[in-house]
Write a protein that holds these residues in place. Structure first.
Motif, short mmCIF file in Angstrom:
data_model
loop_
_atom_site.label_atom_id
_atom_site.label_comp_id
_atom_site.label_asym_id
_atom_site.label_seq_id
_atom_site.Cartn_x
_atom_site.Cartn_y
_atom_site.Cartn_z
N TYR A 134 -4.43 2.25 -7.77
CA TYR A 134 -5.19 1.63 -6.53
C TYR A 134 -5.03 1.13 -4.92
CZ TYR A 134 -6.97 -1.44 -10.50
OH TYR A 134 -7.17 -1.67 -11.80
N PRO A 135 -5.56 2.30 -4.75
CA PRO A 135 -5.15 2.39 -3.19
C PRO A 135 -5.44 1.78 -1.89
CG PRO A 135 -7.05 4.20 -3.50
CD PRO A 135 -6.35 2.85 -4.68
N GLY A 136 -6.00 0.57 -2.69
CA GLY A 136 -6.58 -0.49 -1.67
C GLY A 136 -6.02 -1.66 -2.81
N ALA A 137 -4.66 -1.40 -3.32
CA ALA A 137 -4.37 -2.94 -3.89
C ALA A 137 -5.31 -2.66 -4.99
CB ALA A 137 -4.06 -3.20 -3.13
N GLN A 138 -4.81 -4.22 -6.08
CA GLN A 138 -5.61 -4.50 -6.65
C GLN A 138 -5.97 -5.97 -6.06
OE1 GLN A 138 -2.24 -4.47 -10.22
NE2 GLN A 138 -4.80 -4.08 -11.89
N THR A 139 -5.62 -6.27 -5.11
CA THR A 139 -5.85 -8.21 -5.04
C THR A 139 -5.44 -8.19 -3.67
OG1 THR A 139 -5.60 -10.40 -5.25
CG2 THR A 139 -3.30 -8.36 -5.57
N SER A 140 -6.42 -8.76 -2.46
CA SER A 140 -6.08 -8.67 -1.00
C SER A 140 -5.83 -9.88 -0.95
CB SER A 140 -7.31 -8.95 -0.55
OG SER A 140 -8.26 -10.14 -1.20
N SER A 141 -4.19 -10.83 -2.17
CA SER A 141 -3.53 -11.72 -1.49
C SER A 141 -2.52 -11.11 -1.14
CB SER A 141 -4.08 -12.75 -3.03
OG SER A 141 -3.54 -11.93 -3.95
N TRP A 142 -1.60 -11.94 -0.43
CA TRP A 142 -0.68 -12.15 0.48
C TRP A 142 0.82 -11.71 -1.08
CZ3 TRP A 142 4.39 -13.91 -0.01
CH2 TRP A 142 5.32 -12.97 1.18
N SER A 177 -0.95 -0.05 -5.86
CA SER A 177 -0.95 -0.66 -7.05
C SER A 177 -1.06 0.44 -8.50
CB SER A 177 -2.35 -1.94 -7.09
OG SER A 177 -1.76 -2.67 -5.88
N LEU A 178 -0.22 0.15 -8.93
CA LEU A 178 -0.62 0.86 -9.75
C LEU A 178 -0.81 0.22 -11.43
CD1 LEU A 178 2.03 3.19 -9.59
CD2 LEU A 178 -0.09 3.87 -9.53
N SER A 179 -1.30 0.76 -12.31
CA SER A 179 -1.24 0.06 -14.27
C SER A 179 -1.36 1.11 -15.02
CB SER A 179 -3.50 -0.51 -13.83
OG SER A 179 -3.34 -1.98 -14.86
N LEU A 180 -0.86 0.71 -16.28
CA LEU A 180 -1.12 1.48 -16.81
C LEU A 180 -1.86 0.93 -17.81
CD1 LEU A 180 -0.05 4.14 -18.69
CD2 LEU A 180 2.20 1.98 -19.76
#
Length: 367
Positions: free
Chosen positions: A64-72, A79-82
């Protein structure tokens, strides 16, 4: 009359048991080429890796180059996910596993960014804040608009109880490359002598023939006309190698015997000087793995001063991966402008006629 007193010999049988978790581990390297072109992907959107297998299961990494979530505090983080990619992800299936993500440096070693998520039994395990994008973009891990992430996965396949005796001896690490390297260094029982650029190198025909089809064809057809003798009384064949420098042939022999490149090539100047010659030697002797190793290191040396020469070299020596890396580098308008400043369009048109039209079009379209 009392019965005589008898001594009883009590034999105690002790048995040792141990609980053994049978595991299988594996690694997967995820290389992100053209990182700057992935940063525009919206938050929550991912790019999936190709599947890989560990522990009898298929896995994928979601980037996820732009993160999984926009929350602080996950905003602007990578982000990375297996993800478990087979039927074990269904509710009735359970997979016990441990995984970690590592950001690798230029030498392929884990850097300071390392996340270990412990044991899991779910099908989707994430790392919502692997590294902040600004940290990555100012670090040495991002080189030539690319970086590499290593995912380590350990799957618990079975838990068993076993009877054990004394602890078995732990075997030492493999040392075949060390032993063969020592054989090359001493020249013991060598049966072929190479004359290269005025310098002699002793080697062993059987090793060379096993490692290169070209050496096999050349050496198997030679008659054992003696020009010297080995310690065992056999004959030594002399072979003259033209169009190669002694240091390059020495590096080639080292790879043949140890499957590794010279340590001095870790220095960027030494690598830039020797790698092109080693690519040519690898093509000459049809040693594909050596060529790919050298090509991968050359990709790390692509910059505004070298990209034009690298493109010419890649075309002459069929280095498709190196050519793609050069073209991705030139895909950045800022890099294009710098290349033209350093080399000039006239030089580029002579050295890279196949790409100069694309360069002009990109320059015209650049803001």
């Amino acid at each position: 009359m009392k019965e005589p007193k008898r001594d009883l010999n009590v034999i105690t049988i002790a048995s040792n048991y141990t609980i053994v978790a049978v595991t299988e581990s594996g690694q997967h390297l995820l290389r992100i080429d053209g990182y700057s072109h992935t940063t525009g992907i919206p938050t929550g959107s991912d790019i999936k890796s190709s599947p890989f297998r560990v522990g009898g299961h298929s896995w994928r990494i979601s980037y996820y180059p732009g993160a999984q979530t926009s929350s602080w505090p996950y905003y602007n983080c990578i982000s990375l996910s297996l993800r478990l990619d087979d039927d074990a992800a269904k509710p009735q299936g359970v997979v016990r596993a441990r995984h970690s993500f590592s950001l690798l440096d230029r030498e392929g070693k884990p850097g300071p960014y390392f996340t270990n998520n412990g044991n899991k039994t779910l099908a989707n395990w994430g790392t919502p804040a692997f590294i902040h994008r600004s940290e990555l973009e100012t670090s040495e891990h991002l080189h030539g608009d690319s970086f590499t992430i290593r995912c380590d996965v350990t799957v618990v396949k079975d838990i068993q109880t076993k009877s054990v005796g004394a602890a078995p001896a732990v075997p030492p690490p493999p040392d075949l490359n060390r032993d063969l390297g020592g054989l090359l260094a001493t020249g013991e029982a060598a049966d072929v002598a190479f004359e290269v650029d005025g310098k002699a190198f002793m080697a062993h025909r059987c090793v060379l023939m096993a490692r290169s089809p070209v050496f096999r064809a050349e050496l198997s057809g030679l008659q054992a006309a003696a020009e010297g003798s080995t310690a065992g009384g056999g004959s030594v064949i002399t072979v003259r190698i033209e169009d190669m420098e002694a240091q390059d042939f020495e590096a080639l022999l080292r790879y043949v015997y140890t499957d590794s490149l010279p340590e001095e090539m870790e220095e960027q100047g030494e690598a830039a000087a020797m790698l092109p010659d080693l690519v040519a030697a690898a093509n000459r002797y049809e040693m594909e793995r050596l060529r790919l190793l050298c090509e991968d290191k050359l990709r790390e040396l692509v910059d505004v001063r070298t990209v034009a020469l690298m493109l010419v070299f890649a075309g002459e020596h069929h280095c498709h991966g190196l050519k793609e890396a050069c073209l991705r580098f030139l895909d950045d308008p800022a890099n294009l402008r710098e290349v033209v400043k350093v080399n000039g369009l006239e030089h580029l048109s002579k050295s890279c006629p196949s790409v100069v039209e694309d360069l002009i079009a990109k320059l015209a379209a650049a803001p």
